[in-house]
Enzyme design. Structure first.
Site, PDB file in Angstrom:
ATOM      1  N   GLU A 151      26.091  40.418  10.184  1.00  0.00           N
ATOM      2  CA  GLU A 151      27.084  40.739   9.293  1.00  0.00           C
ATOM      3  C   GLU A 151      27.950  42.022  10.005  1.00  0.00           C
ATOM      4  OE1 GLU A 151      27.582  42.649   4.924  1.00  0.00           O
ATOM      5  OE2 GLU A 151      25.562  42.788   6.046  1.00  0.00           O
TER       6      GLU A 151
ATOM      7  N   GLU B  36      26.540  41.360  -3.823  1.00  0.00           N
ATOM      8  CA  GLU B  36      26.274  42.324  -3.260  1.00  0.00           C
ATOM      9  C   GLU B  36      27.217  43.470  -3.750  1.00  0.00           C
ATOM     10  OE1 GLU B  36      24.160  43.715   0.740  1.00  0.00           O
ATOM     11  OE2 GLU B  36      26.209  43.875   0.797  1.00  0.00           O
TER      12      GLU B  36
END
Length: 266
Positions: free
Chosen positions: A149, A243
Site C-alpha cells: 500500500e 477503510e
C-alpha cells in the site's frame, strides 16, 4: 467488483479509520444485514481469533475474508520492514509471515501498509528502499498473494503515488505482489485518481474506499463515478473495501458505504 468492510480488533487503533471495532460477530452480522460480500480484518496478531471461530462466523453470515492487515506489527509492536537493525527487520518479517499464514486459511492476502516504515531513522533512502524491496520479495515468495500500500506523505516517505509503487514492485520482481489503491491516500497525492488507476491498472490488487476526509463515501467531495469507470476500464474484479472512520457511527458508515458501492462500483 466485490464489496468489503473493515473490522479492527486492535485496541491501540481504536478511533482509527476502520468502520467496525472490537465486536467481530456483531460486525459480521451487520455486514450480512447490509449486503456486503466480505470483511477485511485488522487483528493484533495471528492468534487473536481462532481460524475455526472465524470460519464459523464468516460462514454463518455468508461472508468471505477479503484481506488481513498487518499494521498491528507497527501500531502494537513497533516493527517495520525497514528497521536499520537486521534483527528488527527479521522480527517484522516473522510477524508478517504469521499474518500471511493466517490469511491463507481463507485465501485472503496480507496487506503491507504502515509496517513499511520510513527511511531517515538511521537509514538513508537507498538502503531503506533496498530493505523494503528485499522484504517484499521474500514475503511474496511466502504468499500466494501480497498487497503493498502506497501511503500519503504524512505516513511514509517511500511510495506515495501508485506510479511510485509500480517502480518499487519492479525491484521486487514478483507478479503476485500487487498494489493497494487507497482512495483517501490517493486524494492527497494523485493529480487525478482515475488517470492514476488507468496508468497502473494491471498492478492494482485491492482498493480501499473512503471519501476525501476519510469518512465514508458520500461524506466528502470525492467524485466516485470516474474512479469506478477507471476500475471497470482496467478490468478490476477485486474487492472495494471500506477503510473509513465510523462516522457518525459504525452502522451508519457501513450503510453509506454499501449504498455508494451499489451506486458506483457494483
Amino acid at each position: 467488483m466485490k464489496s468489503a468492510v473493515t473490522i479492527s480488533l486492535v485496541s491501540e487503533a481504536r478511533g482509527g479509520p476502520f468502520v467496525f471495532h472490537d465486536d467481530l460477530p456483531a460486525a459480521c452480522r451487520t455486514a450480512k444485514e447490509l449486503g456486503f460480500d466480505a470483511v477485511e480484518l485488522f487483528a493484533p496478531g495471528p492468534n487473536a481469533v481462532a481460524v475455526s471461530d472465524l470460519k464459523a462466523v464468516l460462514g454463518d453470515n455468508g461472508l468471505s475474508l477479503a484481506a488481513v492487515g498487518t499494521g498491528a506489527g507497527w501500531v502494537k509492536h513497533k516493527l517495520t520492514l525497514t528497521n536499520a537493525d537486521a534483527g528488527g527487520r527479521r522480527k517484522a518479517m516473522d510477524f508478517v509471515k504469521s499474518m500471511i499464514d493466517f490469511g491463507a486459511n481463507f485465501n485472503a492476502p496480507a496487506i503491507i501498509g504502515s509496517m513499511q516504515g520510513r527511511w531517515g531513522d538511521g537509514t538513508d533512502k537507498a538502503t531503506a528502499t533496498g530493505h523494503l524491496a528485499e522484504s517484499l520479495a521474500e514475503l511474496g515468495g511466502h504468499a500466494a498473494a501480497l498487497i503493498y500500500e502506497p501511503l500519503n506523505r504524512y505516513e511514509t516517505n517511500f511510495a506515495t503515488r501508485l506510479e511510485e509503487g509500480v517502480e518499487l514492485l519492479k525491484r521486487v520482481g514478483r507478479e503476485n505482489v500487487k498494489l493497494l489503491a487507497d482512495l483517501f491516500h490517493m486524494n492527497i497525492e494523485e493529480v487525478n485518481l482515475a488517470d492514476a488507476l488507468k496508468a497502473t491498472g494491471r498492478h492494482v490488487g485491492h482498493v480501499h474506499l473512503a471519501d476525501s476526509n476519510r469518512r465514508p463515501a458520500g461524506s466528502g467531495h470525492t467524485d466516485f463515478a470516474p474512479i469506478a469507470a477507471a476500475l471497470k476500464e482496467i478490468g478490476y474484479a477485486g474487492y472495494v473495501s471500506a477503510e473509513a472512520f465510523p462516522y457518525p457511527d459504525s452502522k451508519a458508515a457501513a450503510k453509506a458505504t454499501i449504498q455508494a458501492f451499489r451506486k458506483h462500483f457494483a
